[in-house]
Structures are given as C-alpha cells and as structure tokens.
Design a protein around this motif. Structure first.
Motif, PDB file in Angstrom:
ATOM      1  N   ALA A 216      48.858  24.267  13.665  1.00  0.00           N
ATOM      2  CA  ALA A 216      47.446  23.969  13.921  1.00  0.00           C
ATOM      3  C   ALA A 216      47.254  23.116  15.177  1.00  0.00           C
ATOM      4  CB  ALA A 216      46.847  23.263  12.718  1.00  0.00           C
ATOM      5  N   LEU A 217      48.337  22.568  15.712  1.00  0.00           N
ATOM      6  CA  LEU A 217      48.186  21.760  16.932  1.00  0.00           C
ATOM      7  C   LEU A 217      47.728  22.658  18.076  1.00  0.00           C
ATOM      8  CD1 LEU A 217      51.401  19.534  16.827  1.00  0.00           C
ATOM      9  CD2 LEU A 217      49.044  18.779  16.505  1.00  0.00           C
ATOM     10  N   ASP A 218      46.874  22.115  18.931  1.00  0.00           N
ATOM     11  CA  ASP A 218      46.406  22.923  20.058  1.00  0.00           C
ATOM     12  C   ASP A 218      46.001  22.029  21.222  1.00  0.00           C
ATOM     13  OD1 ASP A 218      45.661  25.225  21.480  1.00  0.00           O
ATOM     14  OD2 ASP A 218      44.977  26.173  19.620  1.00  0.00           O
ATOM     15  N   VAL A 219      45.591  22.680  22.301  1.00  0.00           N
ATOM     16  CA  VAL A 219      45.116  21.946  23.465  1.00  0.00           C
ATOM     17  C   VAL A 219      43.935  21.075  23.083  1.00  0.00           C
ATOM     18  CG1 VAL A 219      43.958  22.266  25.674  1.00  0.00           C
ATOM     19  CG2 VAL A 219      45.884  23.723  25.067  1.00  0.00           C
ATOM     20  N   GLU A 220      43.911  19.847  23.590  1.00  0.00           N
ATOM     21  CA  GLU A 220      42.779  18.958  23.301  1.00  0.00           C
ATOM     22  C   GLU A 220      42.212  18.383  24.581  1.00  0.00           C
ATOM     23  OE1 GLU A 220      43.412  15.652  20.741  1.00  0.00           O
ATOM     24  OE2 GLU A 220      43.761  16.950  19.003  1.00  0.00           O
ATOM     25  N   LEU A 221      40.949  18.052  24.537  1.00  0.00           N
ATOM     26  CA  LEU A 221      40.330  17.420  25.697  1.00  0.00           C
ATOM     27  C   LEU A 221      41.010  16.089  26.000  1.00  0.00           C
ATOM     28  CD1 LEU A 221      36.613  18.098  24.863  1.00  0.00           C
ATOM     29  CD2 LEU A 221      37.794  18.821  26.943  1.00  0.00           C
ATOM     30  N   PHE A 222      41.128  15.784  27.279  1.00  0.00           N
ATOM     31  CA  PHE A 222      41.663  14.512  27.785  1.00  0.00           C
ATOM     32  C   PHE A 222      43.133  14.279  27.452  1.00  0.00           C
ATOM     33  CE2 PHE A 222      37.061  13.859  27.057  1.00  0.00           C
ATOM     34  CZ  PHE A 222      36.706  14.000  28.385  1.00  0.00           C
ATOM     35  N   ARG A 223      43.829  15.351  27.043  1.00  0.00           N
ATOM     36  CA  ARG A 223      45.276  15.261  26.894  1.00  0.00           C
ATOM     37  C   ARG A 223      45.845  16.409  27.739  1.00  0.00           C
ATOM     38  NH1 ARG A 223      47.161  15.864  20.986  1.00  0.00           N
ATOM     39  NH2 ARG A 223      46.972  18.057  21.479  1.00  0.00           N
ATOM     40  N   PRO A 224      46.078  16.146  29.018  1.00  0.00           N
ATOM     41  CA  PRO A 224      46.385  17.259  29.934  1.00  0.00           C
ATOM     42  C   PRO A 224      47.670  18.000  29.593  1.00  0.00           C
ATOM     43  CG  PRO A 224      46.673  15.126  31.010  1.00  0.00           C
ATOM     44  CD  PRO A 224      46.051  14.857  29.690  1.00  0.00           C
ATOM     45  N   VAL A 225      47.614  19.301  29.720  1.00  0.00           N
ATOM     46  CA  VAL A 225      48.823  20.121  29.540  1.00  0.00           C
ATOM     47  C   VAL A 225      49.392  20.470  30.911  1.00  0.00           C
ATOM     48  CG1 VAL A 225      48.298  21.157  27.325  1.00  0.00           C
ATOM     49  CG2 VAL A 225      47.414  22.227  29.403  1.00  0.00           C
ATOM     50  N   LYS A 226      50.657  20.851  30.906  1.00  0.00           N
ATOM     51  CA  LYS A 226      51.295  21.209  32.169  1.00  0.00           C
ATOM     52  C   LYS A 226      50.674  22.480  32.723  1.00  0.00           C
ATOM     53  CE  LYS A 226      55.681  19.290  30.842  1.00  0.00           C
ATOM     54  NZ  LYS A 226      56.872  19.637  30.114  1.00  0.00           N
ATOM     55  N   ALA A 227      50.861  22.676  34.007  1.00  0.00           N
ATOM     56  CA  ALA A 227      50.302  23.863  34.641  1.00  0.00           C
ATOM     57  C   ALA A 227      51.217  25.063  34.431  1.00  0.00           C
ATOM     58  CB  ALA A 227      50.143  23.600  36.130  1.00  0.00           C
ATOM     59  N   MET A 228      50.613  26.244  34.343  1.00  0.00           N
ATOM     60  CA  MET A 228      51.418  27.466  34.326  1.00  0.00           C
ATOM     61  C   MET A 228      51.935  27.689  35.747  1.00  0.00           C
ATOM     62  SD  MET A 228      50.566  31.194  32.795  1.00  0.00           S
ATOM     63  CE  MET A 228      49.131  31.695  33.719  1.00  0.00           C
ATOM     64  N   LEU A 229      53.199  28.064  35.854  1.00  0.00           N
ATOM     65  CA  LEU A 229      53.795  28.176  37.184  1.00  0.00           C
ATOM     66  C   LEU A 229      53.952  29.634  37.603  1.00  0.00           C
ATOM     67  CD1 LEU A 229      56.550  25.468  36.680  1.00  0.00           C
ATOM     68  CD2 LEU A 229      54.297  25.200  37.716  1.00  0.00           C
ATOM     69  N   ALA A 230      54.014  29.805  38.915  1.00  0.00           N
ATOM     70  CA  ALA A 230      54.096  31.161  39.450  1.00  0.00           C
ATOM     71  C   ALA A 230      55.529  31.516  39.801  1.00  0.00           C
ATOM     72  CB  ALA A 230      53.231  31.248  40.708  1.00  0.00           C
ATOM     73  N   GLN A 231      55.878  32.785  39.601  1.00  0.00           N
ATOM     74  CA  GLN A 231      57.150  33.280  40.137  1.00  0.00           C
ATOM     75  C   GLN A 231      56.863  33.921  41.483  1.00  0.00           C
ATOM     76  OE1 GLN A 231      58.586  35.930  37.082  1.00  0.00           O
ATOM     77  NE2 GLN A 231      59.778  34.308  36.128  1.00  0.00           N
ATOM     78  N   LYS A 232      57.932  34.148  42.216  1.00  0.00           N
ATOM     79  CA  LYS A 232      57.741  34.666  43.567  1.00  0.00           C
ATOM     80  C   LYS A 232      57.877  36.182  43.581  1.00  0.00           C
ATOM     81  CE  LYS A 232      58.856  33.032  48.030  1.00  0.00           C
ATOM     82  NZ  LYS A 232      59.325  31.929  48.788  1.00  0.00           N
ATOM     83  N   ALA A 233      56.992  36.860  44.296  1.00  0.00           N
ATOM     84  CA  ALA A 233      57.151  38.299  44.513  1.00  0.00           C
ATOM     85  C   ALA A 233      57.500  38.511  45.977  1.00  0.00           C
ATOM     86  CB  ALA A 233      55.859  39.022  44.165  1.00  0.00           C
ATOM     87  N   GLU A 234      58.219  39.587  46.252  1.00  0.00           N
ATOM     88  CA  GLU A 234      58.620  39.882  47.640  1.00  0.00           C
ATOM     89  C   GLU A 234      57.408  40.129  48.515  1.00  0.00           C
ATOM     90  OE1 GLU A 234      61.583  39.877  49.164  1.00  0.00           O
ATOM     91  OE2 GLU A 234      62.304  39.000  47.290  1.00  0.00           O
TER      92      GLU A 234
END
Ligand code: AMP
Length: 558
Positions: A216-234
């Motif tokens: 049941a835990l989830d994203v909450e306001l004012f508790r920042p989550v890490k950013a989704m990161l990008a992989q590299k394409a050619e």
C-alpha cells in the motif's frame, strides 16, 4: 542499545566479502533491532538520512580531522599522516584514540541513539560559530569512544563506510528479515523503496504491517522520489526501433526538478532531491498562476534563456541561482526560468507512477491553464512521429533551438524512479574526444588508496605557450586502468599536498565527454562535462595535446 553492538555488526560485515552473508548478518540485526529498527536500517549503510532528505552535515574531512585532534590531544600532522598512509580517516581516528594523550575523567558508554542524534544534529547548525559547534560535538562523541567505535563514527561522518552494503543489500535484508527472502518478496520491498525513497518507512511497515502494508506504500507529496533515468540510443532510428509507441520530446539542457503542489504550498526539488524552493520564487509564482491542480507532483526541466540570443544559458551560469542565498529576487529577474513540464507522478490524491505515460502526459497537459508561448510553464515540445523522417526533422529542430537532443519515451511505460530501464532513451550528438595532459592527480580512497585517480586535465595554449586546465576526471576507471595510470604518473610527481600530487605534465590521455561548459574553476574558463577515459596517447607529448583554440571552437559549435 550500546553503539558497541552496532560496531560488532560492522566488523562482521567488514569480515566477509559475500553479499549473501552480509544480507544474513543484516537480516538478523533487523530482527533483533527492536525499537531501533529505523536507526539500524539507516546506519547499516553508514547513512544518517533517508535518500530524500537533505543529507549535508556541513562537515568536511579536514574539520573531522580537527575534531579528532581536539578529542585526543594528538597533533593534526600526525593524524594527517595516518590518514594519508591508510587513505581512511576512520583508521586514523582509531589510531588517535589508541594513542591519545588526553582522556576524559568520566567516559560514558556510547549509545546508538546518542551517536545517531548527535550526528544528525550537525546538519542543523547554521550561521556563525556553527563550524566550531560541529567540531565540539564530534570531539565530545569521540572522547567517549573506543578505537573501533571512533573508526565507524568517523567513517559515517565523512560518508565512507566501505562495508560493501548498498541499497540492494538493505532491500534483500528487509525481504529476508520480515518475509521469506524470495524474489517476489524482494521485488515488493524494492517497489516500496522506489516509491518512498526511505528504508526506515519500508522496514517498519514490513515488520508492523506485512505485505499488505508494504504494497500500500506509494508516492507521497513532499517526499521526493528519485528521477527516472535515460539510457543512451545511438541515433533516432535506433531509438525508434527500441520503443514501440514512442513519444519524442526535446531534451532540454537545464535543471531537472520535481514540483510538489498541495493547495497553496509549493515546493521545488532538484534531481538530487535538494529543496530549492526559496531559490526559485518565480517558479512558485508561475505554478500558482498557470497550473490548475489541488495537488500534484510535476516533473520538469527548468531552463534559463539568454534575453538577447534566446539560447539556453550554460548550466554553470544558471546554477548560481541554486547556490545563491541573497538577492534572490534580483537574480530571478535577471535569469528568469522557463519550466518545461514533461511528467505527472501524482494528481489530486492519486499516485500515478504505475499509470502509463500516455495517460500521465494527457492529465499533465490538462493542468496547464494557458497556451501562451511567453508564459513560464510550458509543456515540453513533443511529437508522436508518423515516420522516421518526421522524427529526424524534429531532432534537427531540437538542436537548432539550442537544446541537447531528444528524449524518446515509451507511451505504455510506467514511471520507474531511479532506474535506467529503457522506458526513455536519450539521443544526442557525440562530441569528438580530446587529447589532454594530466597535470595533477589524487590518491583514491579506501580499497583503491594506493592508486592515483581523479586526474586534472589540461590543454595546450600555443599562443601563451602554457597548459590550461579544462577539468577533472573523477571516476569511470577500471582497476587495471588505475594501476596503469599510477605506474605512469608516480615517477612524474613533483610535489604532494595532502592526498594531491602535482605532476610533471608528460602523460597525454584521450578523453571522451558529453559537453563543454563554461567554468570559473579551471584557468581555461572551460570544463568538460562527464569526462571519461578513452585510452593513453603514448604517441603524443604535452605540446601535441589538443589546443585551447580547439576547446573554444568545440564549445562554440556544440
Ligand atoms: P542525461 O543527464 O544525459 O542522462 O539525460 C537525462 C536528463 O535529461 C534527465 O535527467 C533530465 O534532466 C533531462 N531532460 C531534458 N529534457 C527532458 C525531457 N523532455 N524528459 C525527460 N528528461 C529530460
């Protein structure tokens, strides 16, 4: 509970290199931790704060060395020399306690809680006298410490625990302590950590509320989550091949932010989860005016455009706004931000990380209450391409506009905090590598303390006939490369200051990097962003290194 109990656990973790054994040691410790479970989950990794909290203690290694000297009466030079020998200030502290010339009359037994709260408290001191208070607090703790306790206290302070306990080990230990340690349980703990960014919450919830509570835990306001990161394409074609339902967006060169909104309360966090709300009153005002939402977490890239040329100003210039404490309003006027929004992780009470991107962006677009081009909040330029030609031309537009390239996203994908899972790919032009001279190096820390790394690099200014520095390469070297570099550099050492060695400029290496930025740190006025080792250029002498003019030209062209 006595701190000694934790030291025993640290020693046991230190004594094994097996991750499985480390997991078991920690799992047992978590089961036995009782009411100290939250502290244990943090301290097990030598951390004092959850990943989302600001964790700057405001204490440098040299300040800590000073505190060790004060607590023990041992001369600072001696402490420096132990530190230099072992590459570990923790070991130096243990030596100092062992040999101390002054002892307190009544020495208290150190409690885990005391160490934890005292160290966390260091972060709270502000203003004049705060350095002295920090030194005093650390010295007081160390005065009560046994040598092995001092070792771990100091390692915790300087953030170099070196026990080989990463986030993955803590996750596995929680899954083993409170569930059956299966892959499925581990995945559940991992998800809980991704959305909360806080092992204290995860471990307590796992123990007190079991799987249901955890799920049941989830994203909450004012508790920042890490950013989704990008992989590299050619290139663009490569990215389109990898992603079935692509959404192309400009890749903006600015500051990644998450903006949390709840009624009138608005807070702005950086990618490193720092709260920069006070630094950006213009963003707060714009969100008030231009976003219609009761509550939301919006992700955006913040860019400052040059008032005359209309190009994005270099990040270094702009980052002044992050560091500035005074004249914030003036700076906001001088460097007004544009907020290119591109994701929505929470909206009106509903966490959206598991919702597909297509729906997240649709809802995001619905929150912007204008379509004015001159407004502060702008939807990131985007396209669902009908053909590869259309995608290529969109890429050209992005570069033409002075942006870095494209981010290609998967419209069906959820938001995966902190991971490079391939839900978004970046496409940007590769910079040509530079051949640069190594002018300075630093001995690494810990396991690698015998090796020289952290290379300071310079190019050749033919006009002035001198070398000019263009930045430092921090990491990305394999053990074999570090060994080879050390062997080549050691004979060139001219002088040593602490752990830094100044070198005769003879070794030239090829350096790859993502970008050249303006910089006031290096005397060339430029710095390479994300430099990587590309190999030795034994065939080149320092005067054949790349010229300063080339660095300048590449900077202009990028
Ligand atoms: P990189 O830092 O090179 O790995 O590239 C990823 C970064 O690009 C992200 O962390 C964002 O800060 C930035 N970025 C710029 N524009 C976008 C966008 N439209 N969507 C997602 N990330 C973006």
């Amino acid at each position: 509970m006595e701190y000694r109990r934790l030291v025993e656990i640290y020693d046991r973790l230190d004594a094994t290199s097996s991750t499985l054994e480390k997991t078991d040691i920690l799992a047992d410790a978590f089961v036995d931790a009782g009411e100290l479970l939250p502290e244990f989950t943090q301290l097990a990794r030598g951390r004092l704060f959850a990943s989302w909290e600001n964790d700057d203690l405001g204490v440098s290694s040299s300040l800590t060395a000073q505190a060790i000297a004060n607590a023990t009466g041992i001369d600072s030079d001696q402490i420096e020399s132990w530190w230099r020998e072992t590459g570990d200030l923790g070991d130096a502290a243990a030596n100092a306690i062992e040999n101390r010339t002054q002892t307190t009359l009544v020495s208290d037994t150190l409690e885990i809680q005391t160490v934890y709260t005292t160290l966390r408290g260091l972060a709270e001191y502000e203003g004049s006298g705060s350095q002295k208070r920090r030194i005093d607090d650390i010295a007081n703790l160390l005065a009560d410490a046994q040598p092995d306790e001092a070792r771990y206290i100091v390692r915790t302070i300087v953030g170099a625990m070196r026990l080989g306990v990463g986030e993955g080990t803590i996750r596995d230990a929680i899954a083993t302590a409170f569930f059956d340690g299966s892959d499925e349980a581990t995945r559940a703990v991992e998800r809980a950590y991704e959305v909360t960014n806080d092992f204290q919450i995860v471990s307590e919830t796992a123990r007190e509320q079991g799987r249901d509570g955890l799920d049941a835990l989830d994203v909450e306001l004012f508790r920042p989550v890490k950013a989704m990161l990008a992989q590299k394409a050619e290139d663009v074609a490569d990215a389109l091949e990898a992603i079935e339902q692509p959404l192309l967006e400009y890749k903006y060169d600015g500051m990644r932010t998450k903006i949390h909104i709840k009624g009138d309360e608005i807070r702005v966090f950086t990618r490193r989860l720092e709260d920069v709300t006070t630094q950006f009153p213009d963003i707060v005002a714009a969100v008030h005016e231009e976003i219609d939402a009761e509550s939301a977490i919006i992700e955006a890239e913040v860019v400052v455009y040059h008032p005359e040329t209309g190009s994005p100003i270099p990040f270094q210039e702009f980052s002044k706004r992050i560091k500035r404490k005074n004249d914030i309003e003036e700076l906001a006027e001088e460097y007004p931000a544009t907020v290119h929004v591109f994701d929505l992780l929470y909206h009106d009470g509903e966490p959206l990380v598991d919702t597909p991107l297509s729906e997240r962006v649709e809802r995001l677009e619905g929150l912007i209450n204008h379509d004015g081009e001159t407004k502060t909040i702008q939807r990131a330029e985007n396209l669902r391409p009908a053909s590869i030609e259309q995608a290529e031309s969109f890429y050209a537009d992005a570069l033409e506009a002075g942006q870095e390239g494209l981010i290609v996203k998967n419209l069906n994908a959820p938001y995966q905090p902190g991971s490079r899972v391939g839900y978004m790919l970046k496409v940007k032009p590769m910079m040509e590598p530079l051949d640069l001279v190594v002018v300075q190096a630093k001995w690494s820390e810990g396991r690698k303390s015998d090796w020289l790394g952290r290379l300071r690099l310079a190019c050749w200014d033919a006009e002035r006939e001198e070398l000019r520095e263009v930045g430092r390469m921090f990491s990305g070297l394999t053990d074999a490369e570090l060994r080879e570099i050390t062997a080549k550099l050691e004979p060139l050492i001219q002088s040593v200051d602490g752990r830094t060695a100044k070198l005769r400029p003879e070794v030239v290496i090829e350096v790859e990097y993502e970008e050249i930025q303006e910089s006031t740190t290096y005397d060339s006025g430029y710095a390479l962003r994300f430099p990587r080792f590309g190999g030795f250029r034994d065939d080149l002498g320092p005067e054949n290194a790349d010229r300063f003019e080339r660095v300048e030209r590449l900077y202009e062209e990028q």
